[in-house]
Design a protein around this motif. Structure first.
Motif, PDB file in Angstrom:
ATOM      1  N   UNK A  99       0.833  -1.196  -0.038  1.00 23.24           N
ATOM      2  CA  UNK A  99       0.116  -0.032  -0.124  1.00 23.24           C
ATOM      3  C   UNK A  99       0.935   1.308   0.048  1.00 23.24           C
ATOM      4  N   UNK A 100       2.078   1.167   0.152  1.00 20.65           N
ATOM      5  CA  UNK A 100       2.979   2.471   0.098  1.00 20.65           C
ATOM      6  C   UNK A 100       3.365   2.821   1.435  1.00 20.65           C
ATOM      7  N   UNK A 101       3.550   1.861   2.504  1.00 11.59           N
ATOM      8  CA  UNK A 101       3.866   2.335   3.633  1.00 11.59           C
ATOM      9  C   UNK A 101       5.265   1.934   3.973  1.00 11.59           C
ATOM     10  N   UNK A 133       9.798   1.686  -1.748  1.00 13.00           N
ATOM     11  CA  UNK A 133       9.634   2.929  -2.250  1.00 13.00           C
ATOM     12  C   UNK A 133       8.846   2.598  -3.578  1.00 13.00           C
ATOM     13  N   UNK A 143      10.008   6.928  -9.530  1.00 13.96           N
ATOM     14  CA  UNK A 143       9.629   7.478 -10.928  1.00 13.96           C
ATOM     15  C   UNK A 143       8.521   8.722 -10.804  1.00 13.96           C
ATOM     16  N   UNK A 144       7.192   8.090 -10.682  1.00 14.03           N
ATOM     17  CA  UNK A 144       6.144   9.076 -10.274  1.00 14.03           C
ATOM     18  C   UNK A 144       5.171   8.776  -9.399  1.00 14.03           C
ATOM     19  N   UNK A 145       4.330   9.850  -8.976  1.00 10.06           N
ATOM     20  CA  UNK A 145       3.329   9.758  -8.065  1.00 10.06           C
ATOM     21  C   UNK A 145       2.063   9.251  -8.374  1.00 10.06           C
ATOM     22  N   UNK A 146       1.985   9.331  -9.805  1.00  8.54           N
ATOM     23  CA  UNK A 146       0.594   9.143 -10.524  1.00  8.54           C
ATOM     24  C   UNK A 146       0.842   8.412 -11.823  1.00  8.54           C
ATOM     25  N   UNK A 152       2.396   2.243 -11.306  1.00 10.56           N
ATOM     26  CA  UNK A 152       2.968   2.660  -9.949  1.00 10.56           C
ATOM     27  C   UNK A 152       4.003   1.229  -9.912  1.00 10.56           C
ATOM     28  N   UNK A 198      -2.935  20.629 -11.501  1.00  9.43           N
ATOM     29  CA  UNK A 198      -3.722  19.440 -11.853  1.00  9.43           C
ATOM     30  C   UNK A 198      -4.772  19.758 -11.331  1.00  9.43           C
ATOM     31  N   UNK A 252      -6.100  17.737  -7.704  1.00 16.98           N
ATOM     32  CA  UNK A 252      -4.677  17.328  -6.923  1.00 16.98           C
ATOM     33  C   UNK A 252      -4.607  18.409  -5.860  1.00 16.98           C
ATOM     34  N   UNK A 295      -1.609  18.191  -3.015  1.00 20.31           N
ATOM     35  CA  UNK A 295      -0.369  17.328  -2.761  1.00 20.31           C
ATOM     36  C   UNK A 295      -0.030  17.436  -0.981  1.00 20.31           C
ATOM     37  N   UNK A 312       6.593  17.842 -10.087  1.00 25.59           N
ATOM     38  CA  UNK A 312       5.288  17.245  -9.435  1.00 25.59           C
ATOM     39  C   UNK A 312       4.035  17.400 -10.148  1.00 25.59           C
ATOM     40  N   UNK A 357       3.575  14.841 -12.877  1.00 24.46           N
ATOM     41  CA  UNK A 357       3.637  13.377 -12.448  1.00 24.46           C
ATOM     42  C   UNK A 357       4.828  12.861 -11.748  1.00 24.46           C
ATOM     43  N   UNK A 358       5.863  13.677 -11.891  1.00 26.58           N
ATOM     44  CA  UNK A 358       6.919  13.000 -11.315  1.00 26.58           C
ATOM     45  C   UNK A 358       6.914  13.047  -9.668  1.00 26.58           C
ATOM     46  N   UNK A 359       7.791  12.351  -9.050  1.00 28.44           N
ATOM     47  CA  UNK A 359       7.939  12.517  -7.828  1.00 28.44           C
ATOM     48  C   UNK A 359       9.126  13.539  -7.357  1.00 28.44           C
ATOM     49  N   UNK A 400      12.370  12.665  -2.838  1.00 23.50           N
ATOM     50  CA  UNK A 400      11.699  11.521  -2.622  1.00 23.50           C
ATOM     51  C   UNK A 400      12.536  10.363  -3.410  1.00 23.50           C
ATOM     52  N   UNK A 401      12.663  10.837  -4.581  1.00 26.80           N
ATOM     53  CA  UNK A 401      13.709   9.994  -5.580  1.00 26.80           C
ATOM     54  C   UNK A 401      15.055   9.641  -5.024  1.00 26.80           C
ATOM     55  N   UNK A 406       7.173   9.689   1.530  1.00 25.00           N
ATOM     56  CA  UNK A 406       5.886   9.467   0.799  1.00 25.00           C
ATOM     57  C   UNK A 406       5.100  10.656   0.261  1.00 25.00           C
ATOM     58  N   UNK A 407       4.992  10.679  -1.059  1.00 26.27           N
ATOM     59  CA  UNK A 407       4.534  11.915  -1.578  1.00 26.27           C
ATOM     60  C   UNK A 407       3.254  11.650  -2.270  1.00 26.27           C
ATOM     61  N   UNK A 413      -1.306  12.564  -3.711  1.00 21.93           N
ATOM     62  CA  UNK A 413      -2.523  13.320  -3.897  1.00 21.93           C
ATOM     63  C   UNK A 413      -3.454  13.047  -2.795  1.00 21.93           C
ATOM     64  N   UNK A 418      -0.906   6.506  -1.747  1.00 17.14           N
ATOM     65  CA  UNK A 418       0.071   6.055  -0.716  1.00 17.14           C
ATOM     66  C   UNK A 418       0.016   6.875   0.632  1.00 17.14           C
TER      67      UNK A 418
END
Lengths: 224, 325
Positions: free
Chosen positions: A150-152, A155, A158-161, A164, B106, B109, B111, B269, B272-274, B278-279, B287-288, B290, B297
């Protein structure tokens, strides 16, 4: 135990349902469909019902076996090696491998498939792909695995959206010695010109990390 | 000036309205440059029109810059002119083709960020990745992230140290608490700004228009998280280290005399990138995502972990949470 009783009850219901349907098929056609679905659900193995994998948002993993494992495919050598399950000092190969995981509680074949060396193995001796090693770890580290789905924990890369992509557990933990070792930190920030570092023990309950050097311009404010 | 307690879209409009109250120009007037400003204001239209486009001169761009309106008041075309002007100015200054974009927020959204303090080991990888991504001055040093070394079992920020430098981290008996701009829902810095040069965007990012900031540093005093930093002297970035992918409200190179801070890597962001921190984090402590997406997450963390925020009693409503396993 409760689950088992529940299951027996449901199987019973299905059977009663089937008898009714046989007698008055046209009347109960709809019900029959419902019952069938329920039966299918019951037939799912308990391990999978417990697994959160199916309920977590969809994900892919960053693959490792082809890209990252020097020794893969294992069968290049193990084709010709007689599998040897005995715990021993390895000398001919893998001699550098340190197995600290679990503090001596397991041997290689707790995790590696004895005959099909290109696979990991579950505790019930089912094959697990190296690129699904989280399924191996999850047997004993259930809570971490759930968080990971679930992401807890772990890692997302790349992207948050959108798609996954997750790191496998072994991207961060060496499966043989999984503790994360201390490393040197990156260098600390420089104290801004005209200021001087104040060691923590001298803070005296005011929020300072720096103070002005003598004879400096007092107009500048603290610490930014 | 009215205080802004509303969020998102509503905030945009209220900021627009109030910016007709006190603007940078009227402030400048009060400060006694009334004459020059008045003359120049009438000339603004003609001068700006003459200097835009391919043949723009350094002087023309400087004039254009001076008369540039507040970000939220500029028309689409004015923004495009401003972006092109900035790109020319960066080219002259750094010799690099910097792209300044203006990717909008967006829809749906908001953040949020959550940081697992049982995972953070104090490596400072996030700090350095942030400096590189965000074109922060190397000398003098500006860093958006401050990693505080804390005594285990205590949340006393007064006993923290961000200059720690042992041979290895983590140190026995310590834990690490990275602090950066928390993009407060109720940001005291925004209320403190006399020129409305800083405001909350609809996706929750607290933005700064560096062209509108007069460097009074009221916002820095107002911020309880030491998140804002002032460019005391001309920022210095080696040419080969300039990140040419920038956003107007984000990592475009800043001039001397303005305030800057973390903006959740708006240039990344919104695509859509982290965020870069975070990266860069090897432990997965960051943890980043919406806040409005129930499957994200970040929502899992907020709903399943015991989370807290810094100085919660101040009512700033940070969108940056801390948690432990």
């Amino acid at each position: 135990m409760k689950a088992l009783l529940e299951r027996k009850k449901r199987v019973g219901l299905v059977m009663i349902g089937l008898i009714f349907c046989a007698l008055w098929f046209p009347l109960f056609a709809a019900e029959e469909e419902d019952e069938e679905e329920e039966e299918e659900e019951i037939s799912i193995p308990m391990e999978e019902i417990l697994s959160f994998e199916k309920h977590a948002p969809a994900f892919m993993v960053k693959l490792r076996k082809e890209e990252e494992l020097d020794a893969f495919p294992c069968m290049d050598c193990h084709e010709d090696e007689e599998p040897n399950p005995t715990e021993r000092e390895l000398e001919e190969d893998h001699e550098d491998l340190v197995l600290e995981h679990g503090g001596g509680r397991f041997w290689c074949i707790t995790c590696h498939h004895l005959e099909q060396r290109d696979y990991l193995t579950s505790l019930k001796n089912k094959r697990i792909d190296f690129d699904q090693s989280y399924r191996l770890c999850g047997q004993c580290h259930f809570q971490r695995q759930k968080d990971w789905f679930f992401g807890g924990h772990g890692k997302r890369v790349g992207n948050w959206k959108g798609d996954r992509e997750l790191y496998l557990c072994t991207e961060c933990h060496n499966p043989h010695s999984p503790a994360i070792e201390p490393i040197p930190p990156n260098p600390p920030p420089k104290v801004r010109k005209g200021l001087e570092y104040v060691p923590t023990k001298h803070h005296k309950h005011v929020n300072v990390w720096e103070k002005y050097l003598p004879n400096q311009n007092k107009e500048e404010d603290h610490g930014h | 000036m009215d205080t802004e307690k509303t969020m998102g879209q509503a905030d945009m409009t209220s900021a627009k309205k109030s910016s007709t109250g006190i603007t940078r120009r009227s402030l400048l007037k009060k400060m006694g440059i009334a004459g020059a400003t008045a003359v120049a204001t009438t000339a603004a239209g003609t001068v700006a029109a003459n200097v835009s486009g391919e043949n723009a001169t350094e002087f023309g761009d400087a004039v254009g810059e001076f008369f540039q309106d507040h970000y939220q008041k500029m028309s689409k075309q004015e923004i495009e002119e401003a972006l092109a002007r900035l790109e020319r100015q960066y080219k002259r200054k750094y010799g690099v083709e910097v792209k300044v974009d203006n990717t909008p927020p967006q829809p749906n959204v908001l953040y949020g960020y959550a940081l697992n303090i049982s995972k953070c080991k104090g490596y400072r990888k996030c700090v350095d990745a942030c400096v590189t991504e965000n074109n922060q001055s190397r000398d003098p040093q500006v860093q958006f992230i401050r990693v505080l070394e804390m005594n285990k079992g205590s949340m006393n920020l007064e006993e923290s140290d961000h200059y720690y430098n042992p041979e290895l981290v983590p140190q026995e008996g310590k834990f690490y608490l990275p602090v950066q701009c928390m993009q407060c829902e109720n940001p005291p810095c925004v209320n403190a700004c006399p020129t409305k040069a800083t405001w909350k965007e609809p996706d929750g990012i607290v933005a700064i228009d560096y062209n509108w900031c007069i460097g009074c540093r009221y916002c820095m005093t107002a911020c309880p998280y030491w998140a804002r930093h002032f460019n005391w002297s001309e920022p210095e970035i080696p040419q080969e280290e300039i990140n040419p992918v920038t956003h107007y409200l984000g990592n475009r190179p800043r001039p001397k005399g303005v305030v800057e801070k973390c903006y959740f890597c708006v240039q990344r962001t919104r695509k859509d990138q982290q965020p870069a921190c975070q990266e860069a984090c090897p432990t997965g402590a960051r943890v980043f995502g919406n806040l409005l997406d129930p499957k994200s997450e970040i929502r899992y963390i907020l709903e399943n972990k015991t989370v807290f925020r810094l100085k919660e009693d101040l009512g700033t409503e940070p969108k940056f949470w801390y948690f432990t396993d």
